[in-house]
Design an enzyme around this catalytic site. Structure first.
Site, PDB file in Angstrom:
ATOM      1  N   GLU A  80      48.196  17.880 -18.609  1.00  0.00           N
ATOM      2  CA  GLU A  80      48.268  17.389 -17.220  1.00  0.00           C
ATOM      3  C   GLU A  80      47.307  18.120 -16.292  1.00  0.00           C
ATOM      4  OE1 GLU A  80      53.108  16.727 -17.277  1.00  0.00           O
ATOM      5  OE2 GLU A  80      52.225  18.542 -16.468  1.00  0.00           O
ATOM      6  N   CYS A 113      44.890  29.044  15.859  1.00  0.00           N
ATOM      7  CA  CYS A 113      45.317  30.248  16.567  1.00  0.00           C
ATOM      8  C   CYS A 113      46.006  31.213  15.617  1.00  0.00           C
ATOM      9  CB  CYS A 113      46.237  29.862  17.709  1.00  0.00           C
ATOM     10  SG  CYS A 113      45.266  29.280  19.082  1.00  0.00           S
TER      11      CYS A 113
HETATM   12  N1  LLP Z   1      51.580  20.060 -14.430  1.00  0.00           N
HETATM   13  C1  LLP Z   1      52.523  20.694 -13.711  1.00  0.00           C
HETATM   14  C2  LLP Z   1      53.894  20.632 -14.157  1.00  0.00           C
HETATM   15  C3  LLP Z   1      52.169  21.401 -12.569  1.00  0.00           C
HETATM   16  O1  LLP Z   1      53.105  22.029 -11.872  1.00  0.00           O
HETATM   17  C4  LLP Z   1      50.821  21.448 -12.165  1.00  0.00           C
HETATM   18  C5  LLP Z   1      50.413  22.170 -10.969  1.00  0.00           C
HETATM   19  C6  LLP Z   1      49.868  20.751 -12.927  1.00  0.00           C
HETATM   20  C7  LLP Z   1      50.284  20.077 -14.059  1.00  0.00           C
HETATM   21  C8  LLP Z   1      48.413  20.706 -12.562  1.00  0.00           C
HETATM   22  O2  LLP Z   1      47.832  21.963 -12.519  1.00  0.00           O
HETATM   23  P1  LLP Z   1      46.229  22.074 -12.377  1.00  0.00           P
HETATM   24  O3  LLP Z   1      45.612  21.497 -13.617  1.00  0.00           O
HETATM   25  O4  LLP Z   1      45.833  21.309 -11.181  1.00  0.00           O
HETATM   26  O5  LLP Z   1      45.980  23.516 -12.222  1.00  0.00           O
HETATM   27  N2  LLP Z   1      48.528  24.590  -4.799  1.00  0.00           N
HETATM   28  C9  LLP Z   1      48.034  25.501  -5.814  1.00  0.00           C
HETATM   29  C10 LLP Z   1      48.216  24.965  -7.178  1.00  0.00           C
HETATM   30  C11 LLP Z   1      49.636  24.597  -7.458  1.00  0.00           C
HETATM   31  C12 LLP Z   1      49.761  24.000  -8.816  1.00  0.00           C
HETATM   32  C13 LLP Z   1      51.064  23.333  -8.955  1.00  0.00           C
HETATM   33  N3  LLP Z   1      51.279  22.710 -10.197  1.00  0.00           N
HETATM   34  C14 LLP Z   1      46.565  25.787  -5.550  1.00  0.00           C
HETATM   35  O6  LLP Z   1      46.054  25.306  -4.564  1.00  0.00           O
HETATM   36  O7  LLP Z   1      45.928  26.511  -6.286  1.00  0.00           O
END
Ligand code: LLP
Length: 467
Positions: free
Chosen positions: A318, A392
């Protein structure tokens, strides 16, 4: 206008950031492949000059390179397919919509043969609105409401990733009521600490997601006892912005022990190992090429299965950030510039017309970004600058440390690359700053895929506002 020139790194410069030979360069690992400068020195993405986009759409502006999204989606799909095939199994890619979701992105990734992973009822509706076949959607979340689950079952969502005992009971009631069978995976946390910012590591034992490995067998037994549920396998996501294979290998080994144990009670056809593949935000980031990552992870699963004498399950992954992160570039206009005298020297503050409302990641995670003059090239020696927003709050930093040409001046456009993932989704209206539009560029043409907010939008929800 401050014009001080420093060609050597000041003492407060971070050790990782060298003074660049050319503070106008576009580092290939960080920018979309289409990025280059035209003869006037303007940055061009997807065949469109950023100055032209800013004139039409204003700033701040999030530019998404469509071909970059599609190329990365296809490369991930192929890398995992090839590696899976080599080890006698299959691999499906679910695009993690939380990284960036709108109907255009949904269509692009569907066209590349990806499935979609959503984690709320809202994301589910966008995926469906974008034309995703419900059967190809995976639905996550540690607190899916009964209404969200009912909608998912009704819509025919392919897989629900079960996250709690309460959710099993909710699904048992819903499937009994509507007379359907729902395929589910059970999310476990393997206890593997991915090398990443603590907030991003979702497989720690002391956290809210999934079932600890020790509790998982009982949960699976309960699922198998519910007539309306079809248990398909385990799910484990160890964190985000991960650069190496080691964490995935370790996690897979632990999950396979449980997988093997569950085979005694029936079929376990699938295994989903989540996302989290890291990208380059700055020139020093060096993520493992996706083909190597795919081979490393899938080989570990295949070896683990061979050692246990069990069949290799059908695999799924994913990724979110790895598909959209480097496809996004945020364009700002420089408003004010201040040289602040520190004991160690002078720090140049370059203020832009957005900030933590369109990119919260620097404030939230201490994330590192880079920036470049976009409307022209600069002529002066590089100066260490801090790019800040208009909010701010002193923590309202967009790029903490970057060398910019010393002649950066108000009215210049500044581009921050690698903002395609988790910027728009985490955006806010803090200080009543409207959220920027998303503009897709491809083959020299641009189109708005999400319009920018207006002050009228901001007032529209204010019940005391008299129209
Ligand atoms: N699968 C699950 C169950 C997840 O919780 C996440 C991300 C992904 C896949 C995808 O992860 P990726 O491949 O995009 O790293 N807001 C944070 C990242 C939070 C990720 C949450 N879950 C940031 O800006 O770095």
């Amino acid at each position: 206008m401050p014009r001080s020139v420093h060609s050597a790194a000041p003492s407060y410069a971070p050790a990782w950031l060298a003074v660049p030979d050319d503070a106008n360069d576009l580092v290939a690992s960080v920018w979309p492949a289409s990025a280059h400068r035209d003869e006037e020195g303007q940055i061009v993405i997807g065949g469109v000059a950023l100055g032209e986009l800013a004139r039409i759409h204003g700033t701040p502006l999030l530019v998404i390179d469509e071909a970059e999204v599609c190329t990365r989606a296809a490369r991930l799909r192929d890398a995992f397919r090839v590696a899976a095939h080599a080890h006698g199994t299959t691999a499906r890619i679910y695009y993690a919509g939380k990284a960036l979701l709108n109907t255009a992105i949904v269509r692009w990734v569907l066209d590349e043969g990806l499935n979609i992973d959503v984690c709320t009822g809202g994301e589910l509706e966008v995926a469906l609105a974008g034309g995703a076949d419900a059967g190809s959607i995976g639905f996550h979340g540690n607190n899916k409401s009964a209404a969200e689950l009912e909608r998912a079952v009704d819509a025919g969502v392919g897989t629900i990733i079960v996250d709690s005992e309460i959710e099993i009971e909710r699904l048992a009631a819903i499937t009994a009521r509507v007379g359907r069978t729902q395929r589910v995976l059970l999310r476990v946390n393997s206890g593997v600490h991915a090398e990443t910012h603590d907030f991003l590591a979702t497989a720690h034992e002391d956290q809210k997601f999934g079932f600890p490995l020790v509790d998982a067998a009982a949960a699976v037994a309960r699922i198998r006892a519910v007539p309306g549920l079809e248990f398909a396998g385990l799910h484990c996501h160890i964190g985000s912005q991960i650069f190496g294979v080691a964490g995935f290998r370790e996690s897979a080994a632990r999950v396979l022990d449980l997988h093997e144990q569950l085979l005694e009670g029936g079929d376990v056809p699938q295994l989903n190992l989540g996302g989290g593949f890291g990208i380059a935000y700055t020139r020093v980031d060096d993520p493992t090429p996706i083909e190597e990552l795919a081979e490393g992870i899938i080989a570990a699963v295949a070896e683990g299965c061979a050692a246990r004498g069990i069949p290799v399950p059908a695999l799924s992954f994913e990724p979110g950030r790895a598909i959209v992160g480097n496809a996004g570039v945020t364009v700002y206009e420089v408003g004010t510039i201040k040289d602040v005298a520190l004991e160690a020297g002078i720090r140049r503050y370059v203020s832009v017309d957005g900030g933590m409302s369109d990119n919260a990641r620097t404030a939230l995670y201490g994330a590192a970004y880079s920036a470049r003059l976009a409307s022209r090239t600069g002529a002066d020696e590089p100066v260490l600058a801090r790019v800040v927003g208009k909010h701010c709050e002193s923590g309202d930093i967009v790029v903490d440390h970057e060398y910019l040409p010393g002649d950066v001046t108000p009215g210049d456009l500044l581009a921050v690359p690698a903002t395609g993932a988790y910027c728009a989704p985490l955006s806010s209206n803090y200080n009543h700053v409207p959220r920027p539009p998303l503009v897709a560029v491809a083959d020299g043409a641009a189109r708005v895929i999400v319009r920018g907010e207006t002050i009228a939008d901001l007032l529209a929800r204010d019940a005391g506002f008299e129209r």
